[in-house]
Design an enzyme around this catalytic site. Structure first.
Site, PDB file in Angstrom:
ATOM      1  N   LYS A 114      -1.762  10.620  10.624  1.00  0.00           N
ATOM      2  CA  LYS A 114      -2.672  10.911   9.546  1.00  0.00           C
ATOM      3  C   LYS A 114      -3.008  12.464   9.458  1.00  0.00           C
ATOM      4  O   LYS A 114      -3.111  12.875   8.240  1.00  0.00           O
ATOM      5  CB  LYS A 114      -3.810   9.964   9.617  1.00  0.00           C
ATOM      6  CG  LYS A 114      -3.562   8.547   9.390  1.00  0.00           C
ATOM      7  CD  LYS A 114      -4.588   7.789   8.971  1.00  0.00           C
ATOM      8  CE  LYS A 114      -4.467   6.405   8.663  1.00  0.00           C
ATOM      9  NZ  LYS A 114      -5.550   5.477   8.367  1.00  0.00           N
ATOM     10  N   LYS A 196       6.941   0.922   7.038  1.00  0.00           N
ATOM     11  CA  LYS A 196       5.964  -0.202   6.765  1.00  0.00           C
ATOM     12  C   LYS A 196       5.597  -0.236   5.302  1.00  0.00           C
ATOM     13  O   LYS A 196       5.543   0.713   4.718  1.00  0.00           O
ATOM     14  CB  LYS A 196       4.757  -0.061   7.685  1.00  0.00           C
ATOM     15  CG  LYS A 196       3.708  -1.149   7.359  1.00  0.00           C
ATOM     16  CD  LYS A 196       2.539  -0.841   8.249  1.00  0.00           C
ATOM     17  CE  LYS A 196       1.224  -1.638   7.894  1.00  0.00           C
ATOM     18  NZ  LYS A 196       0.148  -1.549   8.872  1.00  0.00           N
ATOM     19  N   LYS A 199      -0.250   0.268   1.409  1.00  0.00           N
ATOM     20  CA  LYS A 199      -0.745   0.319   0.308  1.00  0.00           C
ATOM     21  C   LYS A 199      -0.915   1.703  -0.093  1.00  0.00           C
ATOM     22  O   LYS A 199      -1.183   2.026  -1.601  1.00  0.00           O
ATOM     23  CB  LYS A 199      -2.030  -0.218   0.228  1.00  0.00           C
ATOM     24  CG  LYS A 199      -2.901   0.010   1.533  1.00  0.00           C
ATOM     25  CD  LYS A 199      -4.350  -1.249   1.572  1.00  0.00           C
ATOM     26  CE  LYS A 199      -4.992  -1.157   2.876  1.00  0.00           C
ATOM     27  NZ  LYS A 199      -5.043  -2.255   3.284  1.00  0.00           N
TER      28      LYS A 199
END
Ligand code: TRP
Length: 335
Positions: A114, A196, A199
């Site tokens: 991140k 993956k 969202k």
């Protein structure tokens, strides 16, 4: 004694097919076991480690609450609540910070990923994310934390912190076990089946939302990336695209991946895509109907959230108090 099961999901963006198959469906199944006491939380405090638009954050949290209920999370049998409604999370996170090393947090895979992705906003919260998650888990005397593979490292850190505190002060915390959700633990992007389904992925057609219309779902599956040969078989390494479709189809029809692959082995890719889209549409249809009713009734959603938060605090407050006492704080006298 019943086993405490604890899990959470971040109510950011749209709820994806991967979130349902990998998490919420499993939550519903676990609450059927009479030996389980299930606690499910919408991790809104975690979402702000990445900048959120206030209106979107608000609306998404309400949508996730409505979706959890629509998907069969039972507000009476389980405890369902929003993290920010239970201030004990923040308080315990601060305390645990003082028992967690900077070096440990620096090594966390998700933090490194991140930080690379949000290089303009590497805030303290992003680094502290695993400590807040440890606080979530340890506040409830949790035995078992069902999570996807990407969260296993965070549960490990929660175990380490709990053990460290227990070694200093005696048995303050239950040391939790992480349990990897088996079926559909990881649903992959339809456009890049080696990563993956997330969202936050901006790639068009990569992510199926549980609120997508049937037409959109068909369109996205038709465009799904498959593999270069034409053989249908389950082999996530050499055939990630087809394997992802088989995983989704198996989950949507409640069958094993092996049985699904055997059934589909003579199909063409196009047929497999349509069969998967149809199964997903049928799986989601009843949720959509219940969701529409629930989201139109915010007063009810607030009532459910307050009920859940109240019950969560009944468990969390004494555990936090026990830790504060063990540290040596003067506890305020209840009169
Ligand atoms: N970090 C988890 C995720 O993104 C969500 C989460 C927050 C969680 N607190 C938790 C999961 C506690 C399990 C237990 O998926």
């Amino acid at each position: 004694m019943s086993k405490i099961i604890y899990s959470g999901i971040q109510p950011s963006g749209v709820m994806t097919l991967g979130n349902y198959i990998g998490a919420v469906k499993n939550w519903r199944l676990m609450q059927d076991d009479p030996d389980h006491r299930c606690i499910y939380m919408l991790a809104d405090l975690h979402t702000i480690t990445v900048r959120q638009n206030p209106q979107d954050l608000h609306d998404n949290a309400m949508r996730f609450m409505a979706l959890c209920l629509a998907m069969g999370i039972d507000k009476d049998r389980s405890i369902l609540y929003m993290q920010s409604h239970v201030h004990e999370h923040c308080e315990l996170a601060w305390l645990l910070n003082c028992y967690t090393y900077v070096g440990e947090m620096n090594r966390m895979t998700q933090f490194k990923d991140k930080s690379a992705k949000h290089a303009d906003n590497i805030n303290m919260g992003l680094m502290d994310y695993p400590v807040l998650m440890a606080a979530d888990i340890l506040l409830f005397g949790t035995h078992c934390v069902p999570v996807g593979i990407d969260q296993v490292q965070h549960v490990e850190i929660a175990r380490d912190i709990a053990t460290r505190v227990n070694n200093l002060y005696g048995d303050v915390f239950v040391v939790p076990e992480g349990v990897m959700t088996k079926v559909g633990a990881k649903i992959m992007s339809l456009q890049d089946p080696t990563s993956k389904m997330s969202k936050s992925d901006p790639t068009p057609n990569a992510v199926v939302s549980v609120l997508d219309t049937p037409e959109t779902i068909v369109k996205k599956f038709k465009k799904a990336v498959t593999d270069s040969d034409t053989q249908i078989a389950y082999d996530p390494i050499s055939k990630p695209g087809v394997s992802n479709l088989l995983t989704i189809l198996a989950a949507a029809t409640d069958r094993s991946v092996e049985a699904t692959a055997a059934d589909c082995r003579h199909m063409r890719y196009g047929d497999l895509k349509l069969a998967t889209a149809d199964a997903v549409i049928e799986m989601l249809r009843p949720f959509r109907e219940r969701y529409d009713r629930l989201i139109a009734d915010p007063a009810y959603l607030h009532e459910v959230a307050a009920f859940g938060a109240g019950r969560a605090r009944e468990i969390a407050a004494p555990i936090l108090r026990r830790f504060k006492q063990a540290i040596g704080f003067v506890l305020p006298r209840a009169d």
